[in-house]
Design an enzyme around this catalytic site. Structure first.
Site, PDB file in Angstrom:
ATOM      1  N   ILE A  68     -77.876   0.682  59.542  1.00  0.00           N
ATOM      2  CA  ILE A  68     -76.793  -0.212  59.139  1.00  0.00           C
ATOM      3  C   ILE A  68     -76.462  -1.009  60.403  1.00  0.00           C
ATOM      4  CG2 ILE A  68     -75.062   1.582  59.585  1.00  0.00           C
ATOM      5  CD1 ILE A  68     -73.286   0.346  57.439  1.00  0.00           C
ATOM      6  N   SER A  69     -76.396  -2.324  60.284  1.00  0.00           N
ATOM      7  CA  SER A  69     -76.146  -3.179  61.451  1.00  0.00           C
ATOM      8  C   SER A  69     -74.769  -2.926  62.039  1.00  0.00           C
ATOM      9  CB  SER A  69     -76.251  -4.652  61.057  1.00  0.00           C
ATOM     10  OG  SER A  69     -77.557  -4.984  60.686  1.00  0.00           O
ATOM     11  N   GLN A  70     -74.648  -3.192  63.343  1.00  0.00           N
ATOM     12  CA  GLN A  70     -73.345  -3.060  63.984  1.00  0.00           C
ATOM     13  C   GLN A  70     -72.392  -4.076  63.376  1.00  0.00           C
ATOM     14  OE1 GLN A  70     -74.931  -4.713  67.958  1.00  0.00           O
ATOM     15  NE2 GLN A  70     -72.720  -4.890  68.161  1.00  0.00           N
TER      16      GLN A  70
END
Length: 185
Positions: A36-38
């Site tokens: 999951i992207s920052q």
């Protein structure tokens, strides 16, 4: 964008063992070699695309479904494609459970886009191809925007506008995404 992110319960989009880090500003593993992207990157890409209430957005790389949920808080419809069947199904169930009726999830090859729903006002790619996939450009409305991390190893997030004379680069940022898998047509 920040208000939209504030409405999305990010902890629901990460595995239980990662929940304590759900609101920190770094990527987290979600299984299947994906992340999951920052939050900063989710916000940056969403803001750079200037997503509006009437927009139809194509997302390539559903992953956990978090970026799709953030987009769904702003856009009219989000069409999202995930190549890992199990992630697509998990995201479909979670997004439905959270009440996102304007998100449409498909398992498939993101390089091909979603031609039967095209054209799109905005396209966001959350995995890195070695070049901007031509099928995605073809499915972007004229004057539409696409955000895509491009490169192998060293990657650059490119935000591009489709014009009659081709793609025009608006913004760039060095990034690190998982590689885009699948095959161009």
């Amino acid at each position: 964008v920040l208000a939209a992110m504030g409405r999305v319960p990010r902890h629901r989009f990460v595995p239980v063992e990662e929940e304590s880090g759900a609101y920190t500003d770094y990527p987290l593993p979600i299984g299947f070699g994906q992340t999951i992207s920052q939050p900063y990157i989710v916000a940056f890409m969403t803001e750079a695309l200037d997503v509006g209430a009437g927009h139809r957005v194509l997302e390539i790389g559903t992953g956990s479904g978090y970026q799709a949920a953030v987009l769904a808080e702003i856009a009219r419809d989000v069409f999202t494609i995930e190549i890992v069947d199990a992630l697509a199904e998990r995201s479909r169930q979670l997004l439905a459970e959270l009440g996102y009726k304007n998100v449409h999830v498909r398992a498939g090859n993101g390089y091909l886009g979603w031609p039967e729903e095209a054209p799109f006002d905005r396209i966001i790619v959350t995995a890195a191809p070695d070049q901007v996939p031509p099928a995605l450009v073809d499915q972007l409305k004229m004057d539409g925007l696409i955000a895509v991390p491009v490169g192998v190893g060293e990657q650059t997030l490119q935000v591009l506008r489709r014009t009659p004379s081709g793609l025009v680069v608006l913004k760039t940022l060095p990034v690190r995404f998982v590689p885009m898998v699948g095959k161009p047509k």
